[in-house]
Design a protein around this motif. Structure first.
Motif, PDB file in Angstrom:
ATOM      1  N   TYR A 203      -4.393   2.485   1.661  1.00  0.00           N
ATOM      2  CA  TYR A 203      -4.939   1.646   2.768  1.00  0.00           C
ATOM      3  C   TYR A 203      -6.361   1.686   2.943  1.00  0.00           C
ATOM      4  O   TYR A 203      -7.045   0.563   3.116  1.00  0.00           O
ATOM      5  N   LYS A 204      -6.986   2.920   3.419  1.00  0.00           N
ATOM      6  CA  LYS A 204      -8.219   2.929   3.683  1.00  0.00           C
ATOM      7  C   LYS A 204      -9.038   2.380   2.467  1.00  0.00           C
ATOM      8  O   LYS A 204     -10.113   1.616   2.907  1.00  0.00           O
ATOM      9  N   ASP A 205      -8.762   2.753   1.102  1.00  0.00           N
ATOM     10  CA  ASP A 205      -9.544   2.138   0.157  1.00  0.00           C
ATOM     11  C   ASP A 205      -9.545   0.428   0.249  1.00  0.00           C
ATOM     12  O   ASP A 205     -10.535  -0.105  -0.029  1.00  0.00           O
TER      13      ASP A 205
ATOM     14  N   VAL B  56       0.893  -1.292   0.023  1.00  0.00           N
ATOM     15  CA  VAL B  56      -0.089  -0.010   0.084  1.00  0.00           C
ATOM     16  C   VAL B  56       0.807   1.172  -0.066  1.00  0.00           C
ATOM     17  O   VAL B  56       1.943   1.451   0.692  1.00  0.00           O
ATOM     18  N   LYS B  57       0.590   2.124  -0.901  1.00  0.00           N
ATOM     19  CA  LYS B  57       1.423   3.449  -1.216  1.00  0.00           C
ATOM     20  C   LYS B  57       1.248   4.349  -0.009  1.00  0.00           C
ATOM     21  O   LYS B  57       1.942   4.958   0.610  1.00  0.00           O
ATOM     22  N   ASP B  58      -0.062   4.768   0.283  1.00  0.00           N
ATOM     23  CA  ASP B  58      -0.116   5.467   1.276  1.00  0.00           C
ATOM     24  C   ASP B  58      -1.503   5.388   2.194  1.00  0.00           C
ATOM     25  O   ASP B  58      -2.157   4.322   1.998  1.00  0.00           O
ATOM     26  N   TRP B  59      -1.854   6.215   3.209  1.00  0.00           N
ATOM     27  CA  TRP B  59      -2.924   6.053   4.044  1.00  0.00           C
ATOM     28  C   TRP B  59      -4.273   5.930   3.235  1.00  0.00           C
ATOM     29  O   TRP B  59      -5.235   5.052   3.588  1.00  0.00           O
ATOM     30  N   GLU B  60      -4.433   6.641   2.335  1.00  0.00           N
ATOM     31  CA  GLU B  60      -5.580   6.615   1.516  1.00  0.00           C
ATOM     32  C   GLU B  60      -5.680   5.344   0.849  1.00  0.00           C
ATOM     33  O   GLU B  60      -6.949   4.838   0.782  1.00  0.00           O
TER      34      GLU B  60
END
Length: 80
Positions: free
Chosen positions: A36-38, A30-34
């Protein structure tokens, strides 16, 4: 294709997607928090639909456990 075969195929595809999402998250893909949330949101949706299909199969098919249990990622972790 009848409804039962459709449900079997869909259940298998959802199980494969669920495994893929788990692999991506657990291996740091996962590249970033967004992102991850997706993925977590998608995982929750896929899991929900799989459980609904499982419930319907169990209500309407005598061999539901054979159908569901025949796919490795559909079994309980201790059974794998």
């Amino acid at each position: 294709m009848d409804g039962l075969n459709f449900a079997k195929i869909l259940f298998k595809l959802l199980a494969e997607r669920e495994k893929n999402i788990i692999d991506i998250i657990s291996t740091g893909g996962v590249k970033d928090w967004e992102g991850y949330k997706d993925l977590v949101g998608e995982l929750r949706g896929v899991s929900f639909v799989r459980n609904e299909i499982k419930t319907l199969l169990e209500k309407h098919t005598e061999d539901a456990e054979d159908i569901i249990g025949s796919w490795p990622y559909c079994r309980k972790k201790e059974e794998r």
